[in-house]
Design an enzyme around this catalytic site. Structure first.
Site, PDB file in Angstrom:
ATOM      1  N   CYS A  42      -5.681  -5.875  -1.924  1.00  0.00           N
ATOM      2  CA  CYS A  42      -5.921  -4.550  -1.163  1.00  0.00           C
ATOM      3  C   CYS A  42      -5.519  -3.836  -1.376  1.00  0.00           C
ATOM      4  CB  CYS A  42      -4.237  -5.308  -0.061  1.00  0.00           C
ATOM      5  SG  CYS A  42      -2.925  -5.832  -1.343  1.00  0.00           S
ATOM      6  N   ARG A  65      -0.198  -7.366   0.183  1.00  0.00           N
ATOM      7  CA  ARG A  65      -0.957  -7.586   1.582  1.00  0.00           C
ATOM      8  C   ARG A  65      -2.398  -9.302   0.927  1.00  0.00           C
ATOM      9  NH1 ARG A  65      -3.013  -2.179   4.134  1.00  0.00           N
ATOM     10  NH2 ARG A  65      -2.831  -1.620   1.543  1.00  0.00           N
TER      11      ARG A  65
END
Length: 276
Positions: free
Chosen positions: A231, A236
Site C-alpha cells: 500500500c 493497509r
C-alpha cells in the site's frame, strides 16, 4: 500447546482466555485501550511495527528491534499471539506478518476486531495489563515473505509476479498522491482495495472465503501464482496479506517499502492508468 486458526472468532478466543500460552495484543490507541479491551490484552504501540529510521522508516524493524520487542512482550516460541486494532485490522495483520517473518507462526487476528468481540456479547475490561518479559533472540527465517523494490523489478521482468495494490482507486490511478514525488502504481499492478475485503457495517469482519476468492479472481489476482502486496506504508496491506494467507495463497509476500519508497524513487517505473 494452544492452537488457534489464523482468523479467530470471538467466541473461540473467549474460550481460551485462561490458557497460559495465550498473549492478546491490542494495537489500538492508548485512549481506546483505556476505554475497554479484551480481558488480559496488553497494549502495543503500532509504531513498534515500523523500523522508524533510515530513508524508508516504514520497513520492517531490524532483527535487533524485533528481538527486543519479543523479549519485552514475553513472546516465547510456544506463545500464541492474537492481535486486534482500532483501524479495522491492518495493524493486526501487519503484526501477524511480522511474526511470521521471524518464524513465529503461532499468531492470529481477531475477526471483527474489538467491535466483533462486543457484538458477540462479550465483556471488556479497563485495567491495564503488563506483559511478562522473556528473553528472545529472533532472526528473519522466512525471507520469502518479504520483497524489495529490486526483487519486484526482477520478477516483473520475468513475468512471474502479480503485484496486489491495496490502496484507494485514486492513489492507484495517480489522481491522489500521498507523501510521494510520483503518483500512480507499479507497472502491471492489480488493484483491490483493502476495505473491499471487509463486510459492510460497524463490525469489520472479513467477508466469507468464497466472496474473497471471487474478488481476487475479478481483480486478476490468482491464488496459485506468486503475489506481492503493498500500500503506502504496508499498513493497509497488512490486512490484504492476512486475507490472502487465510485463503491459502502459498506464494504471498509483502513489499514493506510500499509506495513511500517506490513513489519517491526517481528511477523506479510508474504507470498512471485508471482501473479497468
Amino acid at each position: 500447546m494452544l492452537t488457534l486458526p489464523l482468523v479467530v472468532e470471538p467466541l473461540a478466543l473467549q474460550a481460551q482466555l485462561s490458557h497460559p500460552d495465550l498473549l492478546i495484543i491490542d494495537l489500538s490507541s492508548q485512549e481506546h485501550y483505556d476505554q475497554g479491551h479484551v480481558p488480559g490484552a496488553v497494549r502495543l504501540d503500532a509504531a513498534r511495527l515500523l523500523r522508524g529510521e533510515g530513508p524508508v522508516p516504514n520497513q520492517i524493524p531490524t532483527e535487533k528491534q524485533l528481538s527486543a520487542l519479543c523479549s519485552e512482550l514475553g513472546i516465547r516460541p510456544e506463545t500464541h499471539v492474537v492481535a486486534y486494532d482500532d483501524q479495522m485490522g491492518p495493524w493486526a495483520g501487519r503484526l501477524v506478518w511480522t511474526l511470521n517473518c521471524i518464524g513465529h507462526s503461532h499468531a492470529s487476528v481477531l475477526n471483527g476486531q474489538l467491535p466483533g468481540w462486543q457484538a458477540a456479547g462479550l465483556e471488556l475490561e479497563t485495567s491495564t495489563n503488563i506483559p511478562t518479559p522473556a528473553m528472545r533472540q529472533v532472526s528473519f527465517s522466512r525471507p520469502e515473505l518479504l520483497m524489495s523494490a529490486q526483487d519486484i523489478l526482477a520478477a516483473l521482468e520475468q513475468e512471474r509476479l502479480t503485484v496486489w495494490d491495496a490502496r484507494s482507486a485514486a492513489e492507484f490511478s495517480g489522481e491522489k498522491v500521498v507523501n510521494a514525488l510520483k503518483g500512480g502504481h507499479i507497472p502491471g499492478a492489480r488493484h483491490l482495495e483493502w476495505t473491499d475485503l471487509l463486510q459492510p457495517g460497524p463490525v469489520p469482519r472479513l467477508k466469507p472465503v468464497a466472496e474473497l476468492k471471487q474478488l481476487l479472481q475479478q481483480a486478476g489476482i490468482r491464488l496459485d501464482q506468486p503475489v506481492v502486496t503493498h500500500c503506502q506504508t504496508h499498513r493497509r496491506s497488512g490486512l490484504t496479506w492476512l486475507a490472502g494467507t487465510w485463503l491459502g495463497m502459498q506464494q504471498l509476500s509483502c513489499y514493506d517499502g510500499s509506495w513511500f519508497e517506490w513513489g519517491n524513487h526517481p528511477e523506479l517505473p510508474v504507470e498512471q492508468s485508471t482501473i479497468e
